[in-house]
Design a protein around this motif. Structure first.
Motif, PDB file in Angstrom:
ATOM      1  N   ILE A  39     -20.835  31.208  87.958  1.00  0.00           N
ATOM      2  CA  ILE A  39     -22.236  31.076  88.384  1.00  0.00           C
ATOM      3  C   ILE A  39     -23.076  32.209  87.788  1.00  0.00           C
ATOM      4  O   ILE A  39     -24.161  31.973  87.254  1.00  0.00           O
ATOM      5  CB  ILE A  39     -22.322  31.040  89.926  1.00  0.00           C
ATOM      6  N   ASN A  40     -22.563  33.439  87.845  1.00  0.00           N
ATOM      7  CA  ASN A  40     -23.282  34.572  87.247  1.00  0.00           C
ATOM      8  C   ASN A  40     -23.494  34.365  85.755  1.00  0.00           C
ATOM      9  O   ASN A  40     -24.564  34.673  85.221  1.00  0.00           O
ATOM     10  CB  ASN A  40     -22.529  35.885  87.490  1.00  0.00           C
ATOM     11  N   GLY A  41     -22.476  33.826  85.078  1.00  0.00           N
ATOM     12  CA  GLY A  41     -22.595  33.559  83.646  1.00  0.00           C
ATOM     13  C   GLY A  41     -23.656  32.515  83.347  1.00  0.00           C
ATOM     14  O   GLY A  41     -24.431  32.650  82.387  1.00  0.00           O
ATOM     15  N   LEU A  42     -23.711  31.469  84.161  1.00  0.00           N
ATOM     16  CA  LEU A  42     -24.710  30.405  83.952  1.00  0.00           C
ATOM     17  C   LEU A  42     -26.124  30.911  84.201  1.00  0.00           C
ATOM     18  O   LEU A  42     -27.049  30.620  83.437  1.00  0.00           O
ATOM     19  CB  LEU A  42     -24.403  29.210  84.857  1.00  0.00           C
ATOM     20  N   VAL A  43     -26.302  31.698  85.265  1.00  0.00           N
ATOM     21  CA  VAL A  43     -27.627  32.257  85.563  1.00  0.00           C
ATOM     22  C   VAL A  43     -28.035  33.243  84.460  1.00  0.00           C
ATOM     23  O   VAL A  43     -29.188  33.258  84.015  1.00  0.00           O
ATOM     24  CB  VAL A  43     -27.645  32.920  86.958  1.00  0.00           C
ATOM     25  N   SER A  44     -27.091  34.033  83.972  1.00  0.00           N
ATOM     26  CA  SER A  44     -27.376  34.969  82.879  1.00  0.00           C
ATOM     27  C   SER A  44     -27.772  34.226  81.610  1.00  0.00           C
ATOM     28  O   SER A  44     -28.688  34.651  80.887  1.00  0.00           O
ATOM     29  CB  SER A  44     -26.164  35.863  82.600  1.00  0.00           C
ATOM     30  N   MET A  45     -27.107  33.122  81.328  1.00  0.00           N
ATOM     31  CA  MET A  45     -27.453  32.310  80.159  1.00  0.00           C
ATOM     32  C   MET A  45     -28.873  31.772  80.312  1.00  0.00           C
ATOM     33  O   MET A  45     -29.667  31.800  79.359  1.00  0.00           O
ATOM     34  CB  MET A  45     -26.461  31.151  80.008  1.00  0.00           C
ATOM     35  N   SER A  46     -29.214  31.288  81.488  1.00  0.00           N
ATOM     36  CA  SER A  46     -30.561  30.803  81.756  1.00  0.00           C
ATOM     37  C   SER A  46     -31.582  31.916  81.537  1.00  0.00           C
ATOM     38  O   SER A  46     -32.612  31.715  80.870  1.00  0.00           O
ATOM     39  CB  SER A  46     -30.646  30.283  83.195  1.00  0.00           C
ATOM     40  N   ASN A  47     -31.303  33.114  82.067  1.00  0.00           N
ATOM     41  CA  ASN A  47     -32.207  34.252  81.922  1.00  0.00           C
ATOM     42  C   ASN A  47     -32.395  34.631  80.454  1.00  0.00           C
ATOM     43  O   ASN A  47     -33.511  34.949  80.027  1.00  0.00           O
ATOM     44  CB  ASN A  47     -31.698  35.461  82.718  1.00  0.00           C
ATOM     45  N   LEU A  48     -31.309  34.590  79.685  1.00  0.00           N
ATOM     46  CA  LEU A  48     -31.383  34.900  78.256  1.00  0.00           C
ATOM     47  C   LEU A  48     -32.310  33.924  77.535  1.00  0.00           C
ATOM     48  O   LEU A  48     -33.164  34.324  76.741  1.00  0.00           O
ATOM     49  CB  LEU A  48     -29.989  34.855  77.638  1.00  0.00           C
ATOM     50  N   LEU A  49     -32.149  32.624  77.818  1.00  0.00           N
ATOM     51  CA  LEU A  49     -32.974  31.613  77.157  1.00  0.00           C
ATOM     52  C   LEU A  49     -34.448  31.776  77.498  1.00  0.00           C
ATOM     53  O   LEU A  49     -35.321  31.574  76.642  1.00  0.00           O
ATOM     54  CB  LEU A  49     -32.498  30.211  77.548  1.00  0.00           C
ATOM     55  N   ILE A  50     -34.745  32.140  78.733  1.00  0.00           N
ATOM     56  CA  ILE A  50     -36.139  32.318  79.149  1.00  0.00           C
ATOM     57  C   ILE A  50     -36.719  33.604  78.540  1.00  0.00           C
ATOM     58  O   ILE A  50     -37.851  33.624  78.059  1.00  0.00           O
ATOM     59  CB  ILE A  50     -36.248  32.350  80.693  1.00  0.00           C
ATOM     60  N   ALA A  51     -35.941  34.682  78.534  1.00  0.00           N
ATOM     61  CA  ALA A  51     -36.434  35.975  78.074  1.00  0.00           C
ATOM     62  C   ALA A  51     -36.536  36.081  76.551  1.00  0.00           C
ATOM     63  O   ALA A  51     -37.329  36.864  76.044  1.00  0.00           O
ATOM     64  CB  ALA A  51     -35.536  37.092  78.606  1.00  0.00           C
ATOM     65  N   CYS A  52     -35.723  35.306  75.837  1.00  0.00           N
ATOM     66  CA  CYS A  52     -35.646  35.438  74.374  1.00  0.00           C
ATOM     67  C   CYS A  52     -35.933  34.097  73.701  1.00  0.00           C
ATOM     68  O   CYS A  52     -35.007  33.349  73.370  1.00  0.00           O
ATOM     69  CB  CYS A  52     -34.270  35.941  73.967  1.00  0.00           C
ATOM     70  N   PRO A  53     -37.209  33.781  73.485  1.00  0.00           N
ATOM     71  CA  PRO A  53     -37.563  32.472  72.921  1.00  0.00           C
ATOM     72  C   PRO A  53     -37.043  32.242  71.502  1.00  0.00           C
ATOM     73  O   PRO A  53     -36.989  31.105  71.047  1.00  0.00           O
ATOM     74  CB  PRO A  53     -39.092  32.447  72.963  1.00  0.00           C
ATOM     75  N   ASP A  54     -36.633  33.296  70.789  1.00  0.00           N
ATOM     76  CA  ASP A  54     -36.096  33.120  69.437  1.00  0.00           C
ATOM     77  C   ASP A  54     -34.632  32.679  69.433  1.00  0.00           C
ATOM     78  O   ASP A  54     -34.099  32.315  68.390  1.00  0.00           O
ATOM     79  CB  ASP A  54     -36.243  34.411  68.623  1.00  0.00           C
ATOM     80  N   VAL A  55     -33.975  32.732  70.603  1.00  0.00           N
ATOM     81  CA  VAL A  55     -32.590  32.248  70.682  1.00  0.00           C
ATOM     82  C   VAL A  55     -32.636  30.725  70.694  1.00  0.00           C
ATOM     83  O   VAL A  55     -33.174  30.115  71.614  1.00  0.00           O
ATOM     84  CB  VAL A  55     -31.867  32.790  71.933  1.00  0.00           C
ATOM     85  N   VAL A  56     -32.080  30.123  69.629  1.00  0.00           N
ATOM     86  CA  VAL A  56     -32.094  28.667  69.481  1.00  0.00           C
ATOM     87  C   VAL A  56     -30.882  28.054  70.168  1.00  0.00           C
ATOM     88  O   VAL A  56     -30.966  27.013  70.805  1.00  0.00           O
ATOM     89  CB  VAL A  56     -32.106  28.283  67.976  1.00  0.00           C
ATOM     90  N   GLU A  57     -29.743  28.714  70.015  1.00  0.00           N
ATOM     91  CA  GLU A  57     -28.501  28.197  70.572  1.00  0.00           C
ATOM     92  C   GLU A  57     -27.552  29.358  70.810  1.00  0.00           C
ATOM     93  O   GLU A  57     -27.498  30.296  70.017  1.00  0.00           O
ATOM     94  CB  GLU A  57     -27.886  27.211  69.569  1.00  0.00           C
ATOM     95  N   VAL A  58     -26.823  29.307  71.899  1.00  0.00           N
ATOM     96  CA  VAL A  58     -25.828  30.334  72.202  1.00  0.00           C
ATOM     97  C   VAL A  58     -24.680  29.678  72.966  1.00  0.00           C
ATOM     98  O   VAL A  58     -24.892  28.766  73.759  1.00  0.00           O
ATOM     99  CB  VAL A  58     -26.454  31.522  72.973  1.00  0.00           C
TER     100      VAL A  58
END
Length: 131
Positions: free
Chosen positions: A86-105
């Motif tokens: 769950i922490n990993g999924l929420v962190s992934m969500s936060n990364l996508l929101i905070a870093c708009p240049d991340v296309v895929e991870v």
């Protein structure tokens, strides 16, 4: 040249899952979760959510994969730490929101253990970067 070595701590056996994210042209940032490892394409046991997500939505994702029984004690081995997933999924969500240049991870596998978890391999594609 010299010899190059990479040293990392051994990770005990656990359940290999995938925690991923991408920018979908229609939906925007999307978080993915499912069974991982080398068989991820063959298994196709993955669920998706539009980001941002919080812990409750991440927990629902872990309940929706077909192989959800593997996350519990009923699987014939100790249960895995769903909280770490769950922490990993929420962190992934936060990364996508905070870093708009991340296309895929993609973190695959994320090895879920009885206590905690470990990102074993990860890759990311950033806008402007060659694939």
């Amino acid at each position: 040249g010299g010899v190059r070595l990479m040293v990392q701590s051994m990770v005990p056996d656990g359940l290999e899952v995938i925690i991923g994210g991408k920018r979908d042209p229609s939906f925007g940032p999307v978080v993915a979760f499912g069974l991982g490892g080398s068989e991820v394409e063959a298994l196709r046991d993955i669920v998706f959510r539009m980001a941002p997500i919080g812990p409750q939505e991440a927990r629902r994702m872990t309940d929706e994969i077909r192989a959800r029984r593997l996350l519990s004690e009923d699987a014939g081995r100790p249960p895995v730490d769903v909280g770490a997933i769950i922490n990993g999924l929420v962190s992934m969500s936060n990364l996508l929101i905070a870093c708009p240049d991340v296309v895929e991870v993609e973190v695959n596998p994320f090895t879920a253990l009885e206590n905690g978890g470990a990102a074993i391999d990860a890759r990311a594609l950033v806008r402007g970067q060659r694939a």
